[in-house]
Every structure is written in structure tokens, then in C-alpha cells.
Design a protein around this motif. Structure first.
Motif, PDB file in Angstrom:
ATOM      1  N   ASN A  57       0.823  -1.211   0.000  1.00 20.06           N
ATOM      2  CA  ASN A  57       0.000   0.000   0.000  1.00 20.06           C
ATOM      3  C   ASN A  57       0.856   1.259   0.000  1.00 20.06           C
ATOM      4  N   LEU A  58       1.942   1.221   0.750  1.00 22.52           N
ATOM      5  CA  LEU A  58       2.846   2.372   0.812  1.00 22.52           C
ATOM      6  C   LEU A  58       3.488   2.620  -0.551  1.00 22.52           C
ATOM      7  N   LEU A  59       3.890   1.555  -1.231  1.00 23.84           N
ATOM      8  CA  LEU A  59       4.476   1.685  -2.567  1.00 23.84           C
ATOM      9  C   LEU A  59       3.455   2.269  -3.559  1.00 23.84           C
ATOM     10  N   LEU A  60       2.225   1.804  -3.459  1.00 22.16           N
ATOM     11  CA  LEU A  60       1.178   2.350  -4.331  1.00 22.16           C
ATOM     12  C   LEU A  60       0.906   3.817  -3.999  1.00 22.16           C
ATOM     13  N   GLY A  61       0.962   4.154  -2.713  1.00 21.80           N
ATOM     14  CA  GLY A  61       0.774   5.543  -2.312  1.00 21.80           C
ATOM     15  C   GLY A  61       1.866   6.436  -2.872  1.00 21.80           C
ATOM     16  N   ILE A  62       3.111   5.972  -2.788  1.00 18.38           N
ATOM     17  CA  ILE A  62       4.229   6.734  -3.354  1.00 18.38           C
ATOM     18  C   ILE A  62       4.070   6.860  -4.863  1.00 18.38           C
ATOM     19  N   SER A  63       3.620   5.786  -5.502  1.00 18.55           N
ATOM     20  CA  SER A  63       3.399   5.812  -6.956  1.00 18.55           C
ATOM     21  C   SER A  63       2.329   6.826  -7.322  1.00 18.55           C
ATOM     22  N   ALA A  64       1.240   6.872  -6.517  1.00 21.79           N
ATOM     23  CA  ALA A  64       0.165   7.836  -6.778  1.00 21.79           C
ATOM     24  C   ALA A  64       0.685   9.265  -6.666  1.00 21.79           C
ATOM     25  N   PHE A  65       1.535   9.502  -5.680  1.00 21.45           N
ATOM     26  CA  PHE A  65       2.099  10.846  -5.518  1.00 21.45           C
ATOM     27  C   PHE A  65       3.017  11.192  -6.694  1.00 21.45           C
ATOM     28  N   LEU A  66       3.826  10.225  -7.107  1.00 17.47           N
ATOM     29  CA  LEU A  66       4.732  10.467  -8.235  1.00 17.47           C
ATOM     30  C   LEU A  66       3.961  10.777  -9.515  1.00 17.47           C
ATOM     31  N   LEU A  67       2.813  10.116  -9.687  1.00 11.48           N
ATOM     32  CA  LEU A  67       2.002  10.357 -10.883  1.00 11.48           C
ATOM     33  C   LEU A  67       1.570  11.816 -10.996  1.00 11.48           C
ATOM     34  N   THR A  68       1.390  12.460  -9.839  1.00  7.66           N
ATOM     35  CA  THR A  68       0.916  13.849  -9.856  1.00  7.66           C
ATOM     36  C   THR A  68       2.021  14.841 -10.186  1.00  7.66           C
ATOM     37  N   VAL A  69       3.281  14.445 -10.041  1.00 10.68           N
ATOM     38  CA  VAL A  69       4.388  15.380 -10.284  1.00 10.68           C
ATOM     39  C   VAL A  69       5.166  15.030 -11.550  1.00 10.68           C
ATOM     40  N   MET A  70       4.804  13.922 -12.201  1.00 12.59           N
ATOM     41  CA  MET A  70       5.475  13.503 -13.439  1.00 12.59           C
ATOM     42  C   MET A  70       4.819  14.133 -14.660  1.00 12.59           C
ATOM     43  N   THR A  71       5.520  14.104 -15.768  1.00 13.35           N
ATOM     44  CA  THR A  71       4.906  14.454 -17.044  1.00 13.35           C
ATOM     45  C   THR A  71       3.970  13.321 -17.454  1.00 13.35           C
ATOM     46  N   THR A  72       3.109  13.561 -18.428  1.00 12.14           N
ATOM     47  CA  THR A  72       2.151  12.543 -18.858  1.00 12.14           C
ATOM     48  C   THR A  72       2.847  11.300 -19.376  1.00 12.14           C
ATOM     49  N   SER A  73       3.897  11.461 -20.164  1.00 16.62           N
ATOM     50  CA  SER A  73       4.614  10.305 -20.710  1.00 16.62           C
ATOM     51  C   SER A  73       5.289   9.505 -19.607  1.00 16.62           C
TER      52      SER A  73
END
Length: 356
Positions: free
Chosen positions: A299-315
Motif C-alpha cells: 500500500n505504501l508503494l502504491l501511495g508513493i506511486s500515486a504521488f509520483l504520478l501527480t508530479v510527473m509528465t504525462t509520458s
């Protein structure tokens, strides 16, 4: 202050809720599908709801959306108490969940549009936003409800999701240049929810003294899904439609895998079984506590992934989603949550001994 207040209230009132659960018959008896071996009090989610609602009323400025959140939360908690004490048929529970989900619509809590992650174009839903909102809230509510199979599992999962939701909402609203009022209130509400859960986990983590019950697991799913609509779903970023699904990834995937598993074995989709993720991990040889901690880590890894998705470019976000998808499919197949029977540690040792 709000975080500490919610934490303190949950710590103080949970023992009283535990006593009340025994008195009114909100108890969970052991059966072959369950892990616990003795009668346990349910309805612990009432403590989480009281801590959350009381803190919100004392610290937050009331508005239509906040009133809608509390009204719907009260309805889902009432439904959970009835189920924990009397046991409700599945159809009655579903109708109650629909009523609680629909209750937020008149208060302005609704998915108004989705953003195409491929081109960033906004798709306004109009009246279709109502069934989309209700479907989303019911899906997450039932997902958290179904993952509540081990001490502290649903509570810890929801705690991580609430913290992630707070962080993602803050970043998303800043990136979208939206006014901070609603966005920052959603951040505060998510943190209050996290604190309420944390106080309850003091009594719910292994070995548990009280269970969330349907009262708690449904409320947590309801609260998280509704806050996601109020926060992340209001942002017009290209990846905002995906982020809430990643935040609640594990419960939602567990439901999806259960549907696929039962479809493949020609069983009714709503038939309960002992083949959920936590059951499979324990079958692999992990202890009760190790299984819960391992799922927390996922769950923590998915949470970090969700946060990264918001600060990454679309690609970059698309690449991360592809990697997550591949890893999830491979891991699910190896563990056996889609239908493959896992090999236990004992069986592995036996096979090695026979070869030697």
C-alpha cells in the motif's frame, strides 16, 4: 490540533464502543472462512466515525460539501451497525450503500468531468456524473469492506490511503491553479480521518481487541471515495482520473481478482471465499502479523506511486502505470489470487527434501 484531537478522541472512546458492541450483540463468531478463533466485538468503526465527525464539527467551517460528507457518512455507519448487529441480506446492504452514496449528490459532491490522460481534454459528464459518482463510492466502499479480513488490515490500508490522498490533493490543486479553500479543506479532512484511524488501530492491530466491522470498513471506503471526489477528481490534470484508483489500488484489485477468480471457476461472483490476497499470503507461510505488514508495504508503494504520478509528465506517468500493471499481474499470478493455488513454504521444503 485537529489531528491530535481526532487521535485522542479515538483512543478514548474505542474501549467504550467495545463494551457497547458486546452489550448489543455486535459480535463476530469464528467460522471456517475467518481467521480469528474466538468471539470478537465488531462495530469498532463507530469509534472512528465519532472521532472523525466530532473533530470535523469542532475544527472545520461547515459548508454544503462538508454537510453532505457527514450526512452520507452517518447513513453508511447506521447501515453498518444494523449489519453488525442483525446481519443484513446483500441486496439490502447494496440498496443502503446506494442511498448513502446518492445522499452526497444534492450537496455538490459529484464527478463533473473526467480528463482524457492521452490528450488532456476534459470530458464533461453532465447527468452521467451522478451514476459515475455513485458507482465509484459503492465500489471503494465494498473494496475496503472485502479486504477487512485480518487484524488492522483495512484500518492500516485506509490510514495509508488517507495520508496519500492528503498529499496528492495538495499537489494536484496547486498544479491546477485551483482556489485553495476546498482543496485545503479536503487535505484537512483526510488528515483528520487518518488520525481517527490511527487512534483506533491501537486496539485493532494484531492481536486485535475489537474489529472495524461493516460499520467501520464501509465508512472508511465511503469516506475515502467521497474525499477523492471532493479533492482529486475536481482537478483538470491529465492523470487525475487515474490517481484515486492507484491510491485505493490494493482493495480495488482484490475485488477485481475475486471477480475474475470466481468467473474462471464458474462460481457466483458474490460468493464469499477464502482466497483473497491476505488468505493467499498466509497460505504461502507468512504469519498473521507478517501478512498485514507486507500488505502495508504494498500500500505504501502504491501511495508513493500515486504521488509520483501527480508530479510527473504525462509520458512518465504512462510509463510508471505500465510498469505497475506488469508487476501487479506477475505478482498476482505468482501468489495465486487469480485462481492459481499457491505452494506453501511447507510444501516447498517437502519438495526440496524429496529431491535430495
Amino acid at each position: 490540533m485537529a489531528f491530535l484531537l481526532a487521535l485522542g478522541i479515538a483512543l478514548l472512546i474505542t474501549p467504550g464502543v467495545r463494551k457497547a458492541a458486546f452489550k448489543i450483540g455486535a459480535i463476530d463468531k469464528p467460522d471456517p472462512r475467518k481467521v480469528h478463533a474466538k468471539i470478537m466485538p465488531r462495530m469498532g468503526g463507530l469509534a472512528v466515525f465519532i472521532a472523525f465527525a466530532l473533530t470535523v464539527l469542532l475544527t472545520q467551517q461547515l459548508n454544503d460539501r462538508l454537510i453532505g460528507l457527514l450526512v452520507g457518512g452517518f447513513l453508511i455507519v447506521l447501515l453498518g451497525i444494523l449489519d453488525d448487529t442483525r446481519g443484513l441480506p446483500a441486496k439490502v446492504k447494496l440498496l443502503g450503500q446506494i442511498a448513502a452514496a446518492a445522499a452526497v449528490i444534492p450537496f455538490g459532491i459529484q464527478v463533473e468531468f473526467i480528463t482524457n490522460p492521452l490528450n488532456g481534454q476534459m470530458i464533461h459528464l453532465g447527468l452521467w456524473g451522478i451514476p459515475v459518482t455513485i458507482f465509484w463510492i459503492i465500489s471503494v466502499t465494498n473494496a475496503v469492506n472485502l479486504i477487512d479480513g485480518l487484524d488492522g488490515l483495512a484500518g492500516g490500508t485506509s490510514f495509508i490511503a488517507a495520508l496519500t490522498l492528503a498529499a496528492v490533493t495538495a499537489v494536484t490543486w496547486q498544479q491546477a491553479n485551483l482556489s485553495g479553500g476546498i482543496g485545503m479543506q479536503v487535505v484537512a479532512l483526510a488528515l483528520i480521518l487518518a488520525a481517527s484511524i490511527l487512534g483506533f488501530l491501537r486496539y485493532n492491530f494484531y492481536p486485535a481487541k475489537i474489529f472495524l466491522g461493516d460499520t467501520g470498513s464501509m465508512f472508511l471506503g465511503y469516506a475515502l471515495s467521497t474525499l477523492a471526489v471532493m479533492g482529486v477528481a475536481k482537478a483538470a490534470t491529465a492523470i487525475s482520473v487515474i490517481v484515486p484508483m492507484v491510491i485505493m489500488g490494493l482493495p480495488l484489485l482484490d475485488v477485481l481478482f475475486a471477480i475474475l477468480r470466481r468467473y474462471k471457476s464458474h462460481r457466483p461472483i458474490f460468493e464469499p471465499d477464502k482466497e483473497h490476497l491476505h488468505h493467499r499470503m498466509m497460505a504461502l507461510g507468512l504469519s498473521h502479523k507478517q501478512t498485514v505488514l507486507a500488505i502495508y508495504a504494498v500500500n505504501l508503494l502504491l501511495g508513493i506511486s500515486a504521488f509520483l504520478l501527480t508530479v510527473m509528465t504525462t509520458s512518465q506517468a504512462v510509463l510508471l502505470l505500465l510498469i505497475l500493471t506488469v508487476v501487479i499481474i506477475v505478482a498476482a499470478n505468482k501468489i495465486g489470487v487469480i485462481g492459481k493455488t499457491p505452494v506453501t513454504v511447507a510444501q516447498n521444503l517437502q519438495q526440496r527434501s524429496s529431491k535430495m
